[in-house]
Design a protein around this motif. Structure first.
Motif, PDB file in Angstrom:
ATOM      1  N   PHE A  62      39.577  62.672  46.247  1.00 11.99           N
ATOM      2  CA  PHE A  62      38.884  61.413  45.950  1.00 11.99           C
ATOM      3  C   PHE A  62      39.913  60.344  45.618  1.00 11.99           C
ATOM      4  N   ASN A  63      39.432  59.147  45.351  1.00 17.39           N
ATOM      5  CA  ASN A  63      40.306  58.048  44.922  1.00 17.39           C
ATOM      6  C   ASN A  63      40.551  58.188  43.420  1.00 17.39           C
ATOM      7  N   LEU A  64      41.764  58.577  43.052  1.00 21.73           N
ATOM      8  CA  LEU A  64      42.123  58.729  41.641  1.00 21.73           C
ATOM      9  C   LEU A  64      42.947  57.519  41.205  1.00 21.73           C
ATOM     10  N   ILE A  65      42.432  56.783  40.214  1.00 22.77           N
ATOM     11  CA  ILE A  65      43.091  55.580  39.708  1.00 22.77           C
ATOM     12  C   ILE A  65      43.537  55.826  38.275  1.00 22.77           C
ATOM     13  N   GLY A 100      51.941  66.664  39.593  1.00 22.55           N
ATOM     14  CA  GLY A 100      51.155  67.340  40.621  1.00 22.55           C
ATOM     15  C   GLY A 100      49.900  66.610  41.042  1.00 22.55           C
ATOM     16  N   LEU A 101      49.534  65.527  40.323  1.00 21.13           N
ATOM     17  CA  LEU A 101      48.343  64.761  40.704  1.00 21.13           C
ATOM     18  C   LEU A 101      48.699  63.709  41.746  1.00 21.13           C
ATOM     19  N   THR A 102      47.738  63.423  42.619  1.00 18.11           N
ATOM     20  CA  THR A 102      47.926  62.403  43.650  1.00 18.11           C
ATOM     21  C   THR A 102      47.067  61.190  43.304  1.00 18.11           C
ATOM     22  N   PHE A 103      47.713  60.109  42.884  1.00 21.13           N
ATOM     23  CA  PHE A 103      47.005  58.865  42.538  1.00 21.13           C
ATOM     24  C   PHE A 103      46.983  57.936  43.754  1.00 21.13           C
ATOM     25  N   CYS A 104      45.852  57.261  43.949  1.00 17.27           N
ATOM     26  CA  CYS A 104      45.813  56.260  45.024  1.00 17.27           C
ATOM     27  C   CYS A 104      46.035  54.861  44.454  1.00 17.27           C
ATOM     28  N   GLY A 105      46.113  54.762  43.120  1.00 15.07           N
ATOM     29  CA  GLY A 105      46.393  53.467  42.503  1.00 15.07           C
ATOM     30  C   GLY A 105      46.742  53.619  41.045  1.00 15.07           C
ATOM     31  N   GLY A 106      47.564  52.688  40.558  1.00 12.93           N
ATOM     32  CA  GLY A 106      47.921  52.648  39.150  1.00 12.93           C
ATOM     33  C   GLY A 106      47.794  51.232  38.628  1.00 12.93           C
ATOM     34  N   ILE A 107      47.321  51.078  37.389  1.00  9.56           N
ATOM     35  CA  ILE A 107      47.126  49.755  36.779  1.00  9.56           C
ATOM     36  C   ILE A 107      47.926  49.689  35.485  1.00  9.56           C
ATOM     37  N   PHE A 108      48.682  48.607  35.303  1.00  9.16           N
ATOM     38  CA  PHE A 108      49.424  48.366  34.064  1.00  9.16           C
ATOM     39  C   PHE A 108      48.788  47.195  33.337  1.00  9.16           C
ATOM     40  N   LYS A 144      53.771  56.087  48.344  1.00  7.96           N
ATOM     41  CA  LYS A 144      53.882  54.842  49.108  1.00  7.96           C
ATOM     42  C   LYS A 144      52.519  54.258  49.484  1.00  7.96           C
ATOM     43  N   LYS A 145      51.544  55.122  49.750  1.00  4.09           N
ATOM     44  CA  LYS A 145      50.230  54.636  50.193  1.00  4.09           C
ATOM     45  C   LYS A 145      49.372  54.112  49.029  1.00  4.09           C
ATOM     46  N   ALA A 146      49.827  54.318  47.787  1.00  2.00           N
ATOM     47  CA  ALA A 146      49.067  53.869  46.612  1.00  2.00           C
ATOM     48  C   ALA A 146      49.342  52.389  46.327  1.00  2.00           C
ATOM     49  N   ASN A 167      60.985  50.453  40.514  1.00  2.00           N
ATOM     50  CA  ASN A 167      61.369  51.588  41.359  1.00  2.00           C
ATOM     51  C   ASN A 167      60.199  52.283  42.029  1.00  2.00           C
ATOM     52  N   THR A 168      59.041  51.641  42.022  1.00  2.00           N
ATOM     53  CA  THR A 168      57.877  52.295  42.613  1.00  2.00           C
ATOM     54  C   THR A 168      57.907  52.196  44.138  1.00  2.00           C
ATOM     55  N   ALA A 169      57.370  53.234  44.781  1.00  2.00           N
ATOM     56  CA  ALA A 169      57.219  53.209  46.240  1.00  2.00           C
ATOM     57  C   ALA A 169      55.880  52.594  46.628  1.00  2.00           C
ATOM     58  N   ALA A 170      54.995  52.401  45.628  1.00  2.00           N
ATOM     59  CA  ALA A 170      53.642  51.905  45.892  1.00  2.00           C
ATOM     60  C   ALA A 170      53.652  50.427  46.276  1.00  2.00           C
ATOM     61  N   GLN A 171      52.537  49.992  46.831  1.00  2.00           N
ATOM     62  CA  GLN A 171      52.326  48.587  47.184  1.00  2.00           C
ATOM     63  C   GLN A 171      52.062  47.798  45.899  1.00  2.00           C
ATOM     64  N   VAL A 172      52.940  46.866  45.567  1.00  2.00           N
ATOM     65  CA  VAL A 172      52.839  46.134  44.299  1.00  2.00           C
ATOM     66  C   VAL A 172      51.913  44.925  44.435  1.00  2.00           C
ATOM     67  N   GLU A 173      50.935  44.841  43.548  1.00  2.00           N
ATOM     68  CA  GLU A 173      50.030  43.695  43.468  1.00  2.00           C
ATOM     69  C   GLU A 173      50.012  43.228  42.013  1.00  2.00           C
ATOM     70  N   THR A 174      49.669  41.941  41.795  1.00  2.00           N
ATOM     71  CA  THR A 174      49.752  41.381  40.445  1.00  2.00           C
ATOM     72  C   THR A 174      48.460  40.679  40.037  1.00  2.00           C
ATOM     73  N   TYR A 175      48.274  40.557  38.707  1.00  2.00           N
ATOM     74  CA  TYR A 175      47.183  39.725  38.191  1.00  2.00           C
ATOM     75  C   TYR A 175      47.714  38.899  37.029  1.00  2.00           C
ATOM     76  N   SER A 176      47.116  37.706  36.833  1.00  2.00           N
ATOM     77  CA  SER A 176      47.671  36.766  35.856  1.00  2.00           C
ATOM     78  C   SER A 176      46.653  35.713  35.449  1.00  2.00           C
ATOM     79  N   LEU A 177      46.798  35.227  34.217  1.00  2.00           N
ATOM     80  CA  LEU A 177      46.075  34.035  33.760  1.00  2.00           C
ATOM     81  C   LEU A 177      47.005  32.827  33.719  1.00  2.00           C
ATOM     82  N   GLN A 178      48.308  33.054  33.913  1.00  2.00           N
ATOM     83  CA  GLN A 178      49.294  31.991  33.674  1.00  2.00           C
ATOM     84  C   GLN A 178      50.088  31.560  34.893  1.00  2.00           C
TER      85      GLN A 178
END
Length: 493
Positions: free
Chosen positions: A111-114, A198-206, A236-238, A255-266
């Motif tokens: 499944f999609n694990l976030i 050992g887990l496969t994440f399809c996305g991570g949020i900071f 890489k696909k996350a 150093n992440t291989a994932a696709q970097v996206e951002t969010y901001s109020l400023q």
């Protein structure tokens, strides 16, 4: 969670840890994996992990006596039992995660694990995503500080992130129940202790990072590295969605291989928000050019909403539909949760247990009050945790409140008065006359309510959703929300 999973052959599991040094038979069944020697039985693989409280290596002989015939460890026992297979690895916690994932059939790939990480906002973001995707028609799972949940079924939780065996068993259950999306808080402890190996994440949020958990990590740099370690492991696909307004947001994804996206109020970001107006009942925001009214309150929740909106779009949901559902959602339990009173005293219960979280909540209340209402804050700090934040939290409370009552949180094995003395040391002398110390939390809440006049705002901070108070190893029933209601009713307020 005990295994109900069919046995696996040990040699197939060993392919996950090529660095292992194996002594003994590898062609044998593994019916269960456990960290707890007391749960060992025939065909059990016992994992010896060096923990903060105990070293699992001390319990190897006990596990063998109860039937365990495979031992995973970092240091071999002085005497080896001929009938037992020993697997020696450099890091048994990491190897356990890899083996547990394989044993349960790699459920995180189904499944999609976030994963959501950060000091503040993890629970809100994960819970809002869970509620949102269920409202959108998906079958979902949630792993959070408040509770674990599979659709309507609530599963009690003891840690932000369970150990790797419990976690994979839970994920396997979510797979069996055909979940398509699972949203999970990922604590710094979980990363440092390899619970998510050992887990496969399809996305991570900071979300953000501030002063916390230095009792465990030792230094702030180590804490940052633990959070960053989660993004370092993303494939890489996350996607890696980060709050770019936090000055360490960019560091997280260096150093992440994932696709970097951002969010901001400023500043410019993939997902850009603007807070247009707010009241004690909600706020009006603009997100990527679309104006929406939300039921959540506070600038910190504006960031949480941006994170949830961004993740939904990155998971393929239409922007307009995501915002429509999000506008109907309310905060998770114990997060700026309002408790009404007959005399219009505004009661607020919040989980704020870090300096930054308390600052966010009190600044929001200060911004939203409309006249001369008093802000009365009841706050404590947990025992056997980072002591450096104690004076800081008391200083913030005294600066932004008209009246402060310092009290016990979960003292655990510390003396409440010692914690309170450390908190009081952070209050400037000029503010001492506005600060009371009441060690009994129930009495502190009652005192705050007794002092409150119609229109005043009573904030009970630190425990939020928790329904217990932990003292000397015992968890006593205690719910800030219930006690606050009880106090209001007893005083006719």
């Amino acid at each position: 969670m005990e295994s109900t999973h069919p046995p696996k052959q040990l040699d197939s599991l060993l392919s996950e840890i090529p660095e292992a040094h194996v002594i003994g038979l590898t062609s044998r069944p593994v019916a269960d994996i456990t960290l707890d020697s007391r749960k060992a039985q025939e065909d059990t693989l016992f994992v010896a992990v060096r923990g903060t409280q105990a070293d699992g290596h001390s319990f190897i002989e006990k596990a063998i006596a109860l039937g365990a015939n495979v031992i995973l460890c970092e240091t071999l026992p002085a005497q080896l039992t001929p009938e037992v297979t020993y697997i020696q690895v450099p890091d048994s916690a990491r190897a356990m995660g890899l083996l547990a994932s394989a044993f349960y059939g790699y459920p995180s790939r189904a499944f999609n694990l976030i994963g959501v990480t950060g000091t503040n906002g993890k629970t809100s973001v994960a819970t809002l995503l869970f509620r949102m995707f269920r409202a959108l028609g998906y079958r979902c799972g949630l792993i959070s500080t408040v509770q674990n949940q599979i659709e309507e079924e609530v599963i009690p939780t003891a840690h932000t992130t369970p150990d790797a065996i419990t976690l994979n068993a839970l994920l396997a259950d979510m797979q069996r129940q055909k979940c398509s999306h699972v949203f999970m808080e990922v604590s710094s402890h979980a990363v440092a202790q390899q619970r998510v190996a050992g887990l496969t994440f399809c996305g991570g949020i900071f979300t953000n990072i501030t002063h916390d958990h230095l009792d465990f990590h030792g230094t702030f740099d180590n804490y940052i590295k633990a959070k960053k370690g989660f993004f370092d492991q993303l494939p890489k696909k996350a996607f890696a969605l980060v709050n770019i307004d936090d000055r360490r947001g960019a560091v997280m994804v260096q150093n992440t291989a994932a696709q970097v996206e951002t969010y901001s109020l400023q500043t410019m970001a993939t997902f850009k928000g603007k807070l247009l107006s707010e009241t004690l009942y909600g706020m009006h925001m603009e997100l990527n050019g679309q104006e929406v009214w939300f039921r959540l309150i506070g600038r910190f929740n504006a960031y949480n909403l941006l994170a949830v909106y961004g993740a939904a779009v990155l998971l393929g949901e239409a922007s307009e539909e995501a915002l429509a559902v999000l506008s109907e959602l309310q905060s998770p339990p114990g997060r700026f949760e309002q408790v009404p009173s007959a005399q219009k005293v505004v009661g607020i219960v919040d989980y704020a247990h870090t300096p930054d979280a308390l600052l966010n909540v009190l600044e929001t209340i200060t911004h939203l009050r409309q006249g001369n209402e008093q802000i009365i804050t009841v706050v404590g700090c947990g025992g056997n945790r980072d002591a450096e934040k104690r004076p800081k939290m008391a200083a913030i409370a005294s600066k932004l409140s008209d009246r402060v009552i310092l009290t016990s949180d979960n003292p655990r094995f510390e003396e409440p008065q010692v914690i309170l003395d450390q908190m009081l040391a952070g209050v400037p002398l000029v503010d001492h006359k506005r600060v009371a110390v009441v060690a009994n939390r129930r009495e502190a809440i009652y005192q705050a309510c007794a002092e409150a006049q119609p229109g005043d705002i009573v904030l009970i901070a630190g425990k939020g959703h928790e329904t217990y108070q932990e003292i000397k190893g015992v968890k006593f029933d205690f719910d800030d929300r219930a006690v606050l209601r009880e106090a209001f009713a007893a005083m006719g307020k």
